[in-house]
Write a protein that holds these residues in place. Sequence first.
Motif, short mmCIF file in Angstrom:
data_model
loop_
_atom_site.label_atom_id
_atom_site.label_comp_id
_atom_site.label_asym_id
_atom_site.label_seq_id
_atom_site.Cartn_x
_atom_site.Cartn_y
_atom_site.Cartn_z
N THR A 46 121.71 35.41 10.51
CA THR A 46 122.42 34.98 9.25
C THR A 46 121.60 33.89 8.64
N TYR B 224 113.15 37.18 12.85
CA TYR B 224 114.44 37.61 12.11
C TYR B 224 115.13 36.28 13.18
N GLY C 237 114.66 43.80 5.99
CA GLY C 237 113.88 43.31 7.24
C GLY C 237 112.67 44.01 7.37
N ASP C 238 112.90 45.48 7.17
CA ASP C 238 111.65 46.56 7.41
C ASP C 238 110.72 46.23 6.36
N THR C 239 111.39 46.03 5.11
CA THR C 239 110.34 45.80 4.02
C THR C 239 109.42 44.51 4.16
N MET D 68 116.63 38.39 6.98
CA MET D 68 116.45 39.75 6.45
C MET D 68 116.49 40.76 7.54
N GLY D 69 117.67 41.37 7.64
CA GLY D 69 117.83 42.45 8.69
C GLY D 69 117.85 43.76 7.93
N GLY D 70 118.15 44.90 8.71
CA GLY D 70 117.92 46.27 8.09
C GLY D 70 116.75 46.41 7.21
N ALA D 71 117.25 47.19 6.05
CA ALA D 71 115.99 47.80 5.41
C ALA D 71 115.34 46.63 4.69
#
Length: 148
Positions: free
Chosen positions: A66, A63, A40-42, A35-38
């Motif tokens: 893919t 991370y 991943g941040d969550t 999970m990248g991006g938002a």
Amino acid sequence: MKRRTLLAAAPAGAMLASAANAASAPTSIALWHAMGGALGDTLQASVDKFNASQSDYQVQATYKGTYADLLTASIAAWRGGKAPSIAQVFDVGTADMMAAGRAVVDVYKLSEMTGVAIDPATYIPAVRGYYSLNNGKMGAAPSTPPPP
């Protein structure tokens, strides 16, 4: 030099200090995810909150790219004896993981081992069937979004 000689040559104080540190160190849990991006941040925020809430366990979320990259890395790491504690695998990889035998712990077994109840009836029949083994027990479980 024999192994016994090498062990005896280590300073006793260093050995005791190392044992004491190991006994008090938190259990490390390696969590590999895709999970990248938002998202991943969550996930990282949830991990940080968990780590701050107690001192017995320390989760390190990593991370791995893919979902296909993560599946490939997880299989290679398991074969090399260095698998993560937890790998978040995408639904298309579920069958591969459920067929991996000793590489995974089925969800129903994890539930029995930990005493954390997982009720398959909470999933709609199609989802429950997809993540179940031939005997009807849950082999895997769909991920659920973290609470707000």
